[in-house]
Scaffold this active site. Structure first.
Site, PDB file in Angstrom:
ATOM      1  N   ASN B  13       0.809  -1.227   0.000  1.00 18.47           N
ATOM      2  CA  ASN B  13       0.000   0.000   0.000  1.00 18.47           C
ATOM      3  C   ASN B  13       0.837   1.270   0.000  1.00 18.47           C
ATOM      4  OD1 ASN B  13      -2.413  -1.316  -0.077  1.00 18.47           O
ATOM      5  ND2 ASN B  13      -2.658  -1.378   2.152  1.00 18.47           N
ATOM      6  N   VAL B 155       7.924   6.392  12.163  1.00 16.46           N
ATOM      7  CA  VAL B 155       7.160   6.819  13.343  1.00 16.46           C
ATOM      8  C   VAL B 155       6.209   7.947  12.946  1.00 16.46           C
ATOM      9  CG1 VAL B 155       7.324   7.848  15.653  1.00 16.46           C
ATOM     10  CG2 VAL B 155       9.039   6.195  14.910  1.00 16.46           C
ATOM     11  N   ASP B 224       4.042  -2.768  18.391  1.00 16.55           N
ATOM     12  CA  ASP B 224       4.311  -1.701  17.427  1.00 16.55           C
ATOM     13  C   ASP B 224       4.744  -0.425  18.151  1.00 16.55           C
ATOM     14  OD1 ASP B 224       3.957  -0.360  14.659  1.00 16.55           O
ATOM     15  OD2 ASP B 224       2.704   0.852  15.986  1.00 16.55           O
ATOM     16  N   LYS B 228       8.547   1.511  18.124  1.00 17.69           N
ATOM     17  CA  LYS B 228       8.667   2.943  17.834  1.00 17.69           C
ATOM     18  C   LYS B 228       9.413   3.664  18.961  1.00 17.69           C
ATOM     19  CE  LYS B 228       4.774   3.292  14.666  1.00 17.69           C
ATOM     20  NZ  LYS B 228       3.307   3.273  14.568  1.00 17.69           N
TER      21      LYS B 228
END
Lengths: 345, 345
Positions: B13, B155, B224, B228
């Site tokens: 994507n 991020v 996730d 980060k």
């Protein structure tokens, strides 16, 4: 190690904070950037002028600041009598222009910066006047001279707004903006809400802690916010705008009852700055608005500030600064100096 | 006009959004930066590989994307069978690494980027793996090669975080940070609050609009967010940190009743990321917290995100991004490319 000589015109609270910050950061900057930043001159209108080509002893300068004495007698050489001659004579790579702002003409800061650039110096300022009255001219002159004209400290103290746009957002088009950009009125509205004070009481409080000036009308009537909007629209939206072109309504008419009623609706009165395009015309205004709790503006209290940018490629991007101090503005000047002289990393 | 050839490894994507964004911005970039950005190669694991040294016709590529077809048959030349050989052969100035993240090892992205830098290409990635598993090594290699290793999109999508720190905050020391950095969990908590949904219902909603993955545990259990935090601490605080070193608690145990009770106290549950120094040790954690209404985190709803930095010279500085899209991440890649190749303004 490269030496960077800096001359200051104007030496109020921000200038003094700049000396303190430089004294604290000088060694770190030597190590990280291989740059030795020195102050080779300071010119003031009423507190003396000094030129020291080899760089001033910052400790001696800090002691003077501490004692509240002026700069007379510090200079090993005869010193020029006016700021214009000072700029012509002082041996410096960067001029830091921090005289008081003149909303109508931008002078004498505009002339100071023009002269510095013409002499081949970088020019850095916390003064909004030259940005709204001379941005195109000074920017073109800087480019021609291969020098920088930077002014990070003019909006939101030293928070990175112009450098963010210039250095970190390549290819972005700013299509609109909103923000809370005047600390004094935001502090006043906060006091009216949290302490139930009247406007006059809140103004007196802001004056007592050195935030509001003796004549607070520049803040309360929205002039300071309007000149910031003009600077932002001119630089970030590429559309030259004068402060007089910004629709302006201050907070003078807001009562504790207004504040209270807004709270009952879960809202807060804020002095909101806006700029956007409408049918091909740019609309810019400063006016009190009742802000809802989902807005990023809602939680901006006291002297904090926020700028939200609408762009063509990012979702909305907001920069918020909490609890600024004179040192924050001083940092903006230091960042501009470093950005002007260091190579792109 | 300078030509900048870009090769993509991975084409999901974000890669597709990158092609759409480039098609939209190509002319503007030519005019503003005198740079002609072209795509000279795309390598995927299962959807074909293409190399076109003279640059691809973006319209042909967009049509393929539109039709959902793969890249096979687009290449005028025989193409390498694997991504490693592709990186060795493709004629490109910049590698854009956008393969799926591997939290444990950072591979194969780490090797892709190392190979690109060794070949003298700039490397740009949206993949957090190489940042937390190879930042020091890749940064040193990039410096040695006179090339850039940039990763803005890792991020907060394409919002400027790393470039802000790198380009606009010279001399600043980041002493701590907090933020809402995982969009999926923030959307889930928002739905639980505003629609009274259970965790499972909110997850199903997030999946239905393409925000949450089929297996949502990477988001819900805080992985996730933790990776980060590791990336931010490593780069902004100069302290190498692995995701496993981040204390981690997810939102799995939060019930609609918890959410409701917090609202009654005027607070909101948020999955909050934090890093700070305590007695000489760095503490990093991800955990649900009840956030009060004066916090900048309070009004961050849906897929929006926010990072607040504590520094030694500025008041607290927050960057907030509202309503990101895949194009936002694509913009981060484009900004990295432009920052890598353009001269400092």
């Amino acid at each position: 190690m490269r030496t960077v000589s800096v001359a200051l015109v104007g030496f109020g609270n921000v200038g003094k904070a700049f000396v303190r910050l430089l004294a604290r950061k000088q060694e770190d900057i030597r190590q990280r950037y291989d740059l030795d930043i020195r102050i080779t001159g300071i010119a003031t209108r009423r507190h003396g002028t000094v030129i020291t080509p080899e760089g001033m002893d910052l400790q001696v300068l800090l002691d003077r600041i501490q004692r509240g004495s002026d700069l007379n007698g510090l200079s090993p050489y005869p010193v020029p009598e006016d700021t214009f001659t000072f700029i012509q004579k002082v041996p410096a790579d960067v001029l830091v222009e921090i005289t008081p702002v003149n909303y109508e003409t931008g002078e004498p800061a505009l002339t100071h910066i023009r002269m510095a650039l013409q002499r081949g110096m970088h020019a850095v300022t916390a003064n909004k006047g030259p940005v709204v009255h001379g941005y195109q001219e000074l920017q073109a002159l800087a480019r021609e001279q291969g020098r920088a004209f930077f002014f990070e400290s003019t909006v939101m103290d030293g928070a990175p707004i112009f450098s963010l746009f210039r250095e970190a957002l390549p290819g972005v088009k700013v299509t609109g903006l909103e923000g809370i950009l005047n600390s004094t009125t935001n502090l006043i509205l906060t006091r009216m809400e949290t302490h139930g004070e009247s406007l006059d009481e809140a103004v007196a409080y802001a004056q007592s802690i050195g935030i509001a000036e003796t004549d607070p009308s520049g803040d309360i009537d929205g002039w300071d916010a309007a000149i910031k909007v003009a600077a932002l629209v001119t630089v970030l939206m590429g559309h030259p705008l004068k402060p007089q072109d910004v629709q302006r309504e201050g907070i003078r008419h807001l009562t504790p009852e207004d504040i209270h009623r807004a709270r009952e609706e879960g809202r807060r009165w804020k002095l909101v700055c806006r700029a956007y395009w409408e049918n091909g015309s740019l609309v810019a205004r400063v006016a009190p608005e009742k802000v809802a709790s989902h807005s990023p503006l809602y939680s901006v209290m006291g002297t904090s500030s926020l700028l939200r940018l609408e762009t063509d490629v990012l979702g909305d991007l907001s920069i918020r600064e909490d609890d600024p101090s004179p040192e924050t503005t001083a940092y903006g000047l230091l960042a501009d100096i470093l950005n002007a002289v260091r190579a792109r990393t």
